[in-house]
Design a protein around this motif. Structure first.
Motif, PDB file in Angstrom:
ATOM      1  N   LEU A 348       0.820  -1.221   0.000  1.00 30.58           N
ATOM      2  CA  LEU A 348       0.000   0.000   0.000  1.00 30.58           C
ATOM      3  C   LEU A 348       0.849   1.265   0.000  1.00 30.58           C
ATOM      4  O   LEU A 348       0.401   2.326   0.428  1.00 30.58           O
ATOM      5  CB  LEU A 348      -0.942   0.018   1.219  1.00 30.58           C
ATOM      6  CG  LEU A 348      -1.791  -1.237   1.430  1.00 30.58           C
ATOM      7  CD1 LEU A 348      -2.621  -1.109   2.690  1.00 30.58           C
ATOM      8  CD2 LEU A 348      -2.685  -1.484   0.233  1.00 30.58           C
ATOM      9  N   LYS A 349       2.065   1.181  -0.530  1.00 32.52           N
ATOM     10  CA  LYS A 349       2.951   2.342  -0.539  1.00 32.52           C
ATOM     11  C   LYS A 349       3.207   2.868  -1.936  1.00 32.52           C
ATOM     12  O   LYS A 349       3.213   4.081  -2.163  1.00 32.52           O
ATOM     13  CB  LYS A 349       4.302   1.987   0.114  1.00 32.52           C
ATOM     14  CG  LYS A 349       4.302   2.021   1.617  1.00 32.52           C
ATOM     15  CD  LYS A 349       5.728   1.845   2.140  1.00 32.52           C
ATOM     16  CE  LYS A 349       5.781   2.070   3.638  1.00 32.52           C
ATOM     17  NZ  LYS A 349       7.162   1.968   4.164  1.00 32.52           N
ATOM     18  N   THR A 350       3.401   1.970  -2.901  1.00 31.12           N
ATOM     19  CA  THR A 350       3.843   2.364  -4.238  1.00 31.12           C
ATOM     20  C   THR A 350       2.686   2.281  -5.218  1.00 31.12           C
ATOM     21  O   THR A 350       1.998   1.261  -5.288  1.00 31.12           O
ATOM     22  CB  THR A 350       4.984   1.460  -4.710  1.00 31.12           C
ATOM     23  OG1 THR A 350       6.016   1.449  -3.725  1.00 31.12           O
ATOM     24  CG2 THR A 350       5.542   1.964  -6.029  1.00 31.12           C
ATOM     25  N   THR A 351       2.491   3.361  -5.975  1.00 27.63           N
ATOM     26  CA  THR A 351       1.478   3.412  -7.022  1.00 27.63           C
ATOM     27  C   THR A 351       2.165   3.643  -8.354  1.00 27.63           C
ATOM     28  O   THR A 351       2.911   4.608  -8.522  1.00 27.63           O
ATOM     29  CB  THR A 351       0.465   4.532  -6.764  1.00 27.63           C
ATOM     30  OG1 THR A 351      -0.146   4.317  -5.485  1.00 27.63           O
ATOM     31  CG2 THR A 351      -0.617   4.538  -7.824  1.00 27.63           C
ATOM     32  N   THR A 352       1.927   2.753  -9.312  1.00 32.42           N
ATOM     33  CA  THR A 352       2.516   2.863 -10.646  1.00 32.42           C
ATOM     34  C   THR A 352       1.405   2.891 -11.680  1.00 32.42           C
ATOM     35  O   THR A 352       0.298   2.386 -11.460  1.00 32.42           O
ATOM     36  CB  THR A 352       3.454   1.677 -10.924  1.00 32.42           C
ATOM     37  OG1 THR A 352       2.720   0.444 -10.793  1.00 32.42           O
ATOM     38  CG2 THR A 352       4.621   1.664  -9.957  1.00 32.42           C
ATOM     39  N   THR A 353       1.715   3.485 -12.832  1.00 27.52           N
ATOM     40  CA  THR A 353       0.753   3.556 -13.932  1.00 27.52           C
ATOM     41  C   THR A 353       0.902   2.315 -14.799  1.00 27.52           C
ATOM     42  O   THR A 353       1.949   2.088 -15.403  1.00 27.52           O
ATOM     43  CB  THR A 353       0.967   4.828 -14.761  1.00 27.52           C
ATOM     44  OG1 THR A 353       0.817   5.969 -13.909  1.00 27.52           O
ATOM     45  CG2 THR A 353      -0.048   4.910 -15.879  1.00 27.52           C
ATOM     46  N   PHE A 354      -0.143   1.529 -14.875  1.00 29.84           N
ATOM     47  CA  PHE A 354      -0.125   0.308 -15.667  1.00 29.84           C
ATOM     48  C   PHE A 354      -0.457   0.606 -17.134  1.00 29.84           C
ATOM     49  O   PHE A 354       0.224   0.126 -18.043  1.00 29.84           O
ATOM     50  CB  PHE A 354      -1.122  -0.696 -15.087  1.00 29.84           C
ATOM     51  CG  PHE A 354      -1.115  -2.039 -15.759  1.00 29.84           C
ATOM     52  CD1 PHE A 354      -0.080  -2.936 -15.545  1.00 29.84           C
ATOM     53  CD2 PHE A 354      -2.128  -2.399 -16.625  1.00 29.84           C
ATOM     54  CE1 PHE A 354      -0.062  -4.170 -16.161  1.00 29.84           C
ATOM     55  CE2 PHE A 354      -2.121  -3.637 -17.254  1.00 29.84           C
ATOM     56  CZ  PHE A 354      -1.085  -4.526 -17.026  1.00 29.84           C
ATOM     57  N   LEU A 355      -1.492   1.422 -17.382  1.00 32.54           N
ATOM     58  CA  LEU A 355      -1.886   1.818 -18.731  1.00 32.54           C
ATOM     59  C   LEU A 355      -2.335   3.272 -18.691  1.00 32.54           C
ATOM     60  O   LEU A 355      -3.046   3.687 -17.768  1.00 32.54           O
ATOM     61  CB  LEU A 355      -3.041   0.942 -19.257  1.00 32.54           C
ATOM     62  CG  LEU A 355      -2.743  -0.531 -19.535  1.00 32.54           C
ATOM     63  CD1 LEU A 355      -4.038  -1.284 -19.804  1.00 32.54           C
ATOM     64  CD2 LEU A 355      -1.785  -0.686 -20.700  1.00 32.54           C
ATOM     65  N   THR A 356      -1.940   4.042 -19.677  1.00 32.78           N
ATOM     66  CA  THR A 356      -2.341   5.440 -19.759  1.00 32.78           C
ATOM     67  C   THR A 356      -3.615   5.578 -20.584  1.00 32.78           C
ATOM     68  O   THR A 356      -4.020   4.662 -21.295  1.00 32.78           O
ATOM     69  CB  THR A 356      -1.231   6.282 -20.374  1.00 32.78           C
ATOM     70  OG1 THR A 356      -0.985   5.831 -21.727  1.00 32.78           O
ATOM     71  CG2 THR A 356       0.055   6.157 -19.569  1.00 32.78           C
ATOM     72  N   ARG A 357      -4.216   6.743 -20.490  1.00 33.57           N
ATOM     73  CA  ARG A 357      -5.445   7.005 -21.247  1.00 33.57           C
ATOM     74  C   ARG A 357      -5.180   6.959 -22.747  1.00 33.57           C
ATOM     75  O   ARG A 357      -6.026   6.520 -23.533  1.00 33.57           O
ATOM     76  CB  ARG A 357      -5.990   8.397 -20.851  1.00 33.57           C
ATOM     77  CG  ARG A 357      -7.237   8.835 -21.591  1.00 33.57           C
ATOM     78  CD  ARG A 357      -8.429   7.993 -21.193  1.00 33.57           C
ATOM     79  NE  ARG A 357      -9.668   8.511 -21.724  1.00 33.57           N
ATOM     80  CZ  ARG A 357     -10.131   8.274 -22.944  1.00 33.57           C
ATOM     81  NH1 ARG A 357      -9.437   7.501 -23.760  1.00 33.57           N
ATOM     82  NH2 ARG A 357     -11.273   8.775 -23.354  1.00 33.57           N
ATOM     83  N   ALA A 358      -3.991   7.379 -23.163  1.00 36.41           N
ATOM     84  CA  ALA A 358      -3.652   7.353 -24.588  1.00 36.41           C
ATOM     85  C   ALA A 358      -3.515   5.926 -25.101  1.00 36.41           C
ATOM     86  O   ALA A 358      -3.869   5.630 -26.245  1.00 36.41           O
ATOM     87  CB  ALA A 358      -2.350   8.124 -24.825  1.00 36.41           C
TER      88      ALA A 358
END
Length: 882
Positions: A348-358
């Motif tokens: 519950l510490k690290t947040t990463t972007t898996f897929l962008t809106r583009a």
């Protein structure tokens, strides 16, 4: 000290007389090894934590690293440091305790799967393996014979090829020798012949022109080609024996699990500071992520505590329906405010972007992580603008509809599949709000306000479910699949949870307006415990139901052994119950026959009927209670009853005594000679609870009393014995969920079920008070306004519906059978029912204000009437009562 006479007490198992070896930390239960197996195999106690009795008394002597003078209390698996009682700072500044709990729950889930699935069915797997071995031996024996035959053919072909090869070699050697001989003869002739005549040369030329040429290369090539073709045919025969990989030995869930007769409420979870729950995703059996009505996502446990709060979610209302999921590593994957898909780590510490809106192209609406393929399914949509021309003179105006699709991404975020249209090019999806996957790989999508759309793994359209019966309107919301490949969907139109098979065939309504939720909106299936989590958009409660159990083949071995070891005990013979006897003797008529009708003279309406004896019934209205005969004349009159509407204020016992509620809400008893009135039970101490209805139980001789409460509107059923003492108060079901609103009329079925005509449903519970089902009308989800209710000798439930002005007939399990009395202008609105067990006739009060009548119907007959010598009968074919 003499210890020979000292008595020692050995701690025993709570179930059997064996010695104790295990303790259940979730319930006070001591277990032996065999009972421990049964305890963890039962789906009702599958989530209990069972520990060894000896391990609970083993002291732990680990030293705290920070405080060497103290023993450690627990160890943090995330930073590998031990904590003692003084390590409060480490506990306060981190979330390690919660992470340890998540880790522990995950490990417990794995242990449960191993102990409750793999080990439980090891015997079944061994038997199936033995059968497979025998089958394989028989099949392989045929293949072995074929292989030997083909091997002999191949051996002969190889021998022929070798023989032909030797023949070719001999021919070539002879040709070489002939050439050498001719060359030497020509050389000899040229050397020693002095004349011009060359006999050898001319003879050889003549032979070369006259004799046919032998092309050894051509013949040998044809022979080689023929042999090659024959060898290829043999190879083809050998390749017909295919060895396929069958994977790990397993057994299908269809052979291990089965549906229960009806769902049972296991527990209820209240979510604080919330007005509803849009979507749920389970992490373990006790931890789950839930999105609220304001699209906030929280991590909660089964006690309702909020462990983590996430605010980075879309503001669009509909996006919260399936906006998060959990992958195989228990990481949260969700849609953020900018419609990117992000991943929150397990700590519950690290947040990463898996897929962008583009990368997504369209706006994501719902996501689901496939545990079988470790891929992410994304349901997306966009607005589709359409131009509409109202008239020739007016300009075109534009309107829009929704169109959508489903895409698949692998673990690295690479696009692997796109599903938009069907085989004919038509649009499959409009607004996907929930998405899931079935055991056979089918992609199941809940399309907003249209249908449940199902495609196979490759994206080919299989079917679309639009409701039951076919053609009815469906508003699908929450959706999930279970271990039996069933598809479960919440229908907002009928406020039910419908159960389908994997091919889209409707099976049953699993839940109909479940108490405590009323409008189910989201579902989640726990694969470890086989339980169904149901949430609502309007109420901050999540109910956990148990509706799947194990097959009957898995029986209690200890009980079987006990029975087999007791041959001296005489087994009790099963006796024929009255219900079974009536089902064998009676049958329904094709249509009810009206026997007689009459008008009660001293009342303007008829709220409730209680059968008294032959040709006499008690009839009540507001402030009036009269005993009338079949001519409508009044035999007795009581006015000491409350002003109430459509309530069962009176009942008659087997001795002909009348129980009724007076104006002060005391329960009184009138003797069968109609002369003496006594107080049976006084008003309760709490003035908020008032008696609303009474019913005398012929089976137990008890009096059932329905009580109501105005603020908040709720009800309960209490049981009184013959002396007027309250023996079994009942207000809630087994999970403290209110099941009654206003219990107006009470009756009892042959199997002991308590049947109550409530405000908008017929509520049925077992004798002990556990809720069985609630009937809300036909078709399921349609409105119902129940009035009178009764049961007959065949365990049918008959109820008057004031909304449709019909009488519904149900079986003992709440399944609609038919309209016993359809809507009729002559009949009017039916209000009350009473069943005569002696003549098997139905007394019905119906009509409108000041025009009420009592009708007597015959709707049962005997299947095969016995002879008059065996059983005396009345002139119409019914057995005379004793």
């Amino acid at each position: 000290m003499d210890t020979s006479m000292t008595h020692y007490r050995v701690r025993r198992c709570s179930v059997c007389p064996n010695d104790l070896e295990y303790l259940c930390a979730s319930c006070p239960c001591d277990l032996c090894p065999h009972c421990k197996e049964n305890h963890v195999q039962d789906l009702g106690t599958i989530d209990h934590r069972v520990v060894s009795f000896h391990e609970t008394y083993l002291p732990v002597q680990e030293i705290c690293l920070k405080h060497p003078d103290h023993l450690y209390r627990k160890i943090c698996k995330w930073c590998d440091r031990t904590d003692c009682f003084h390590c409060k700072e480490h506990e306060q500044i981190s979330l390690h305790a919660m992470r340890n709990k998540i880790k522990h729950q995950k490990e417990r889930t794995s242990i449960h799967i191993i102990t409750n699935e793999a080990l439980l069915y090891r015997g079944v797997l061994m038997e199936s393996i033995k059968i497979d071995v025998n089958i394989c031996q028989n099949i392989f024996s045929f293949y072995h014979v074929d292989m030997l035959t083909n091997a002999q053919i191949l051996k002969d072909l190889v021998r022929r090829v070798l023989r032909s090869f030797h023949f070719t070699q001999r021919c070539l050697n002879q040709k070489i020798k002939m050439k050498r001989y001719l060359s030497s003869a020509e050389i000899y002739e040229d050397t020693y012949e002095q004349t011009a005549i060359r006999l050898v040369h001319s003879l050889l030329n003549k032979k070369r022109t006259c004799l046919p040429k032998i092309h050894l290369a051509h013949h040998t090539s044809q022979l080689a080609m023929k042999e090659l073709l024959e060898k290829r045919s043999v190879i083809d025969l050998l390749t017909q024996i295919q060895v396929t990989e069958k994977g790990k030995g397993r057994i299908e869930n269809e052979h291990l699990l089965k549906l229960m007769p009806g769902p049972e409420l296991h527990q209820s979870v209240t979510l604080p500071n919330s007005h509803g729950c849009f979507h749920m995703t389970s992490v373990t059996s006790n931890l789950f992520w839930a999105s609220y009505i304001d699209n906030n996502i929280i991590l909660s446990n089964t006690t309702g505590d909020t462990l983590y709060h996430l605010l980075d979610t879309p503001s669009d209302l509909l996006s919260g329906y399936g906006a998060h999921t959990v992958n195989s590593s228990n990481e949260l994957i969700y849609i953020d405010k900018e419609y990117n898909i992000k991943k929150l780590s397990m700590d519950l510490k690290t947040t990463t972007t898996f897929l962008t809106r583009a990368q997504l192209k369209l706006r994501p609406q719902c996501i689901y992580w496939s545990l079988t393929t470790n891929e992410l399914l994304v349901g997306m949509c966009k607005k589709k603008i359409e131009y509409v021309e109202l008239s020739e003179e007016s300009e075109k105006i534009h309107d829009y509809t929704w169109t959508g699709g489903v895409t698949r991404f692998n673990e690295t975020g690479k696009l692997t599949q796109i599903i938009y249209g069907g085989d004919t090019g038509s649009e499959l999806f409009k607004y996907p709000c929930k998405i899931t996957e079935n055991n056979n790989g089918d992609i199941v999508v809940s399309d907003w306000s249209t249908a449940v759309v199902v495609t196979d793994r490759e994206g080919r359209h299989r079917f679309s479910y639009t409701g039951h019966p076919p053609g009815s309107k469906l508003q699908p919301r929450g959706i999930c699949t279970d271990a039996l490949s069933h598809i479960l969907v919440c229908d907002d139109e009928t406020e039910t949870v419908q159960l389908l098979d994997k091919d889209g065939k409707f099976l049953l309504h699993l839940l109909i307006r479940p108490p405590g939720i009323i409008r189910p909106h989201n579902l989640n299936y726990d694969v470890a415990t086989h339980r169904l989590w149901v949430g609502s958009e309007d109420i901050n409660k999540v109910l956990v139901y148990k509706y799947i159990t194990r097959q009957d083949a898995v029986i209690d071995q200890y009980q079987t052994t006990t029975i087999m070891e007791s041959p001296n005990e005489n087994p009790t013979q099963e006796t024929e119950t009255p219900q079974d006897r009536h089902e064998c003797l009676l049958q329904l008529m094709s249509s009810p026959e009206l026997q007689q009708s009459f008008t009660v003279k001293d009342v303007k309406s008829c709220y409730h009927i209680s059968y008294f004896k032959l040709d006499l019934v008690w009839v009540s209205e507001s402030c009036n209670l009269v005993l009338t005969n079949t001519t409508g004349s009044t035999e007795h009159h009581l006015t000491d009853i409350p002003v109430d509407t459509f309530s069962g204020l009176h009942s008659v016992n087997s001795e002909g005594e009348l129980f009724f509620i007076d104006r002060d809400y005391n329960i009184k008893k009138l003797s069968n000679d109609l002369n003496t009135i006594t107080i049976f039970a006084k008003q309760t101490d709490d003035p908020n609870w008032t008696p609303r209805s009474v019913y005398w139980s012929p089976s137990g001789g008890d009096l059932l009393v329905g009580l109501g409460k105005a603020n908040p509107e709720t009800g309960k059923i209490s049981r009184y014995n013959r002396t007027g003492q309250q023996t079994q108060p009942r207000q809630h079901n087994n999970s403290d969920q209110e099941i009654y609103k206003d219990p107006k009329i009470i009756t009892e079925n042959n199997n002991g079920d308590i049947v109550v005509s409530d405000f908008d449903a017929v509520v049925v519970t077992e004798r002990g008070g556990r809720h069985r089902f609630s009937y809300t009308g036909h078709p399921p989800g349609s409105p119902l306004k129940p009035r009178g209710v009764c049961t007959d000798a065949m365990s049918h439930i008959l109820v008057c519906d004031n909304r449709s002005r019909t009488v519904h007939m149900l079986d003992e399990n709440g399944q609609f059978l038919s309209y016993l009395l359809p809507k009729s202008q002559d009949l009017g609105a039916p209000s009350s029912l009473s069943y005569d067990a002696n003549t098997h006739r139905l007394w019905l009060a119906a009509g409108s204000y000041k025009k009420y009548k009592v009708f007597v119907y015959k709707y049962m007959t005997l299947k095969d009437p016995p002879t008059d010598e065996e059983h005396p009968q009345d002139p119409e074919g019914f057995p005379l009562s004793n």
